[in-house]
Scaffold this motif. Structure first.
Motif, mmCIF file in Angstrom:
data_model
loop_
_atom_site.group_PDB
_atom_site.id
_atom_site.type_symbol
_atom_site.label_atom_id
_atom_site.label_comp_id
_atom_site.label_asym_id
_atom_site.label_seq_id
_atom_site.Cartn_x
_atom_site.Cartn_y
_atom_site.Cartn_z
ATOM 1 N N LEU A 13 0.823 -1.205 0.000
ATOM 2 C CA LEU A 13 0.000 0.000 0.000
ATOM 3 C C LEU A 13 0.863 1.264 0.000
ATOM 4 O O LEU A 13 2.020 1.226 0.444
ATOM 5 C CB LEU A 13 -0.912 0.002 1.228
ATOM 6 C CG LEU A 13 -2.088 -0.965 1.178
ATOM 7 C CD1 LEU A 13 -2.791 -1.033 2.522
ATOM 8 C CD2 LEU A 13 -3.067 -0.569 0.078
ATOM 9 N N PRO A 14 0.310 2.368 -0.467
ATOM 10 C CA PRO A 14 1.047 3.628 -0.398
ATOM 11 C C PRO A 14 1.448 3.955 1.048
ATOM 12 O O PRO A 14 0.730 3.624 1.998
ATOM 13 C CB PRO A 14 0.030 4.659 -0.917
ATOM 14 C CG PRO A 14 -0.877 3.871 -1.810
ATOM 15 C CD PRO A 14 -0.987 2.520 -1.146
ATOM 16 N N THR A 16 3.844 2.769 2.871
ATOM 17 C CA THR A 16 4.424 1.713 3.709
ATOM 18 C C THR A 16 5.944 1.783 3.748
ATOM 19 O O THR A 16 6.570 1.173 4.608
ATOM 20 C CB THR A 16 4.007 0.306 3.235
ATOM 21 O OG1 THR A 16 4.368 0.149 1.862
ATOM 22 C CG2 THR A 16 2.515 0.070 3.441
ATOM 23 N N VAL A 80 2.647 -0.340 -6.198
ATOM 24 C CA VAL A 80 1.674 -0.864 -5.239
ATOM 25 C C VAL A 80 1.444 -2.349 -5.512
ATOM 26 O O VAL A 80 1.364 -3.148 -4.590
ATOM 27 C CB VAL A 80 0.357 -0.056 -5.282
ATOM 28 C CG1 VAL A 80 -0.699 -0.679 -4.367
ATOM 29 C CG2 VAL A 80 0.624 1.397 -4.855
ATOM 30 N N HIS A 114 1.860 4.182 10.060
ATOM 31 C CA HIS A 114 1.485 4.205 8.649
ATOM 32 C C HIS A 114 0.723 5.505 8.344
ATOM 33 O O HIS A 114 1.027 6.201 7.362
ATOM 34 C CB HIS A 114 0.654 2.978 8.311
ATOM 35 C CG HIS A 114 0.430 2.763 6.852
ATOM 36 N ND1 HIS A 114 -0.380 1.769 6.387
ATOM 37 C CD2 HIS A 114 0.874 3.404 5.745
ATOM 38 C CE1 HIS A 114 -0.416 1.799 5.060
ATOM 39 N NE2 HIS A 114 0.336 2.802 4.650
ATOM 40 N N ALA A 118 1.757 8.673 5.891
ATOM 41 C CA ALA A 118 0.878 9.114 4.806
ATOM 42 C C ALA A 118 0.594 10.610 4.915
ATOM 43 O O ALA A 118 0.527 11.307 3.891
ATOM 44 C CB ALA A 118 -0.431 8.328 4.836
ATOM 45 N N TRP A 133 -4.947 9.506 3.814
ATOM 46 C CA TRP A 133 -5.109 8.314 4.637
ATOM 47 C C TRP A 133 -6.387 7.550 4.303
ATOM 48 O O TRP A 133 -6.383 6.326 4.197
ATOM 49 C CB TRP A 133 -5.052 8.690 6.113
ATOM 50 C CG TRP A 133 -5.181 7.517 7.030
ATOM 51 C CD1 TRP A 133 -6.149 7.305 7.966
ATOM 52 C CD2 TRP A 133 -4.319 6.370 7.114
ATOM 53 N NE1 TRP A 133 -5.942 6.105 8.617
ATOM 54 C CE2 TRP A 133 -4.820 5.517 8.111
ATOM 55 C CE3 TRP A 133 -3.165 5.978 6.438
ATOM 56 C CZ2 TRP A 133 -4.227 4.301 8.447
ATOM 57 C CZ3 TRP A 133 -2.559 4.775 6.773
ATOM 58 C CH2 TRP A 133 -3.099 3.949 7.771
ATOM 59 N N SER A 135 -7.967 7.452 1.485
ATOM 60 C CA SER A 135 -7.780 6.793 0.181
ATOM 61 C C SER A 135 -6.940 5.531 0.321
ATOM 62 O O SER A 135 -7.205 4.524 -0.338
ATOM 63 C CB SER A 135 -7.110 7.737 -0.812
ATOM 64 O OG SER A 135 -7.937 8.831 -1.081
ATOM 65 N N ILE A 136 -5.932 5.606 1.172
ATOM 66 C CA ILE A 136 -5.089 4.429 1.391
ATOM 67 C C ILE A 136 -5.914 3.314 2.023
ATOM 68 O O ILE A 136 -5.829 2.152 1.603
ATOM 69 C CB ILE A 136 -3.862 4.782 2.256
ATOM 70 C CG1 ILE A 136 -2.915 5.688 1.460
ATOM 71 C CG2 ILE A 136 -3.140 3.518 2.734
ATOM 72 C CD1 ILE A 136 -1.793 6.296 2.271
ATOM 73 N N HIS A 139 -7.986 1.722 -0.597
ATOM 74 C CA HIS A 139 -7.276 1.314 -1.816
ATOM 75 C C HIS A 139 -7.549 -0.149 -2.132
ATOM 76 O O HIS A 139 -7.524 -1.010 -1.251
ATOM 77 C CB HIS A 139 -5.775 1.510 -1.619
ATOM 78 C CG HIS A 139 -5.004 1.621 -2.891
ATOM 79 N ND1 HIS A 139 -4.835 0.578 -3.761
ATOM 80 C CD2 HIS A 139 -4.363 2.680 -3.445
ATOM 81 C CE1 HIS A 139 -4.102 0.977 -4.780
ATOM 82 N NE2 HIS A 139 -3.804 2.246 -4.615
ATOM 83 N N TYR A 141 -6.701 -3.625 -2.885
ATOM 84 C CA TYR A 141 -5.473 -4.376 -2.614
ATOM 85 C C TYR A 141 -5.856 -5.805 -2.257
ATOM 86 O O TYR A 141 -6.326 -6.080 -1.156
ATOM 87 C CB TYR A 141 -4.690 -3.725 -1.461
ATOM 88 C CG TYR A 141 -3.280 -4.252 -1.313
ATOM 89 C CD1 TYR A 141 -2.264 -3.781 -2.129
ATOM 90 C CD2 TYR A 141 -2.977 -5.224 -0.368
ATOM 91 C CE1 TYR A 141 -0.967 -4.259 -2.008
ATOM 92 C CE2 TYR A 141 -1.690 -5.713 -0.242
ATOM 93 C CZ TYR A 141 -0.689 -5.222 -1.062
ATOM 94 O OH TYR A 141 0.589 -5.702 -0.942
#
Length: 176
Positions: A13-14, A16, A80, A114, A118, A133, A135-136, A139, A141
């Motif tokens: 994830l973004p 990280t 990602v 985390h 972000a 945050w 959006s993460i 996300h 995944y």
């Protein structure tokens, strides 16, 4: 087999810590470093396309990695890598060009850390708008369904994680 080029794919994830670890690993190995964020921003700067780009950045990344591997040059791909289809595509690139593949999932097991990353990170790719945050958290995944190396950036520094990955590929360096 030891002389075959290697494709190391760092996904997660973004925020990280993928790019931080990938940069340190590239310094240690001298491998070509491909960052999907950089590719996507170059596409945006040079075309009328805007985010979300869909698969464009990944497809360019696969082709750039293939060019390097075909010439015996090892590659670190920083992305990602959120879907089974993207993970399989990287493996296919390696296999088609006689390269070994090492898949690495980068996680930050401490949610507070985390989130802090972000919300406070600086961006080193011109024009890149990092996700916030929320959006993460939302996300797309997919969970991994096969073996991979998992590194936790909440527990170890980028240098320590890069050292571990380097040792997996080459064995420990004399100065380590």
């Amino acid at each position: 087999m030891a002389g075959d080029p290697l494709l190391i794919v760092l996904g997660g994830l973004p925020a990280t810590g993928k790019s931080t670890v990938a940069t340190e690993l590239a310094r240690r190995t001298g491998f070509t470093y491909l960052r999907i964020d950089s590719i996507e921003q170059a596409v945006i700067r040079s075309t009328a396309l805007r985010q979300p780009l869909g698969p464009v950045g990944y497809i360019v990344g696969y082709d750039l990695a293939a060019d390097q591997l075909r010439h015996g040059v090892s590659v670190i791909a920083d992305c990602v890598n959120p879907l089974g289809i993207t993970r399989e595509a990287w493996r296919t690139v390696a296999a088609r060009h006689g390269a070994r593949a090492l898949e690495v999932e980068v996680v930050c097991s401490n949610p507070e850390e985390h989130r802090r990353r972000a919300e406070t990170r600086t961006v080193d790719v011109a024009g890149l708008e990092p996700p916030d945050w929320q959006s993460i958290l939302g996300h797309e995944y997919e969970p991994w369904n096969r073996d991979r190396v998992v590194i936790d950036t909440a527990r170890r520094t980028a240098a320590e994680n890069a050292k571990t990955l380097y040792a997996m590929v080459h064995g420990p360096r004399p100065e380590d």
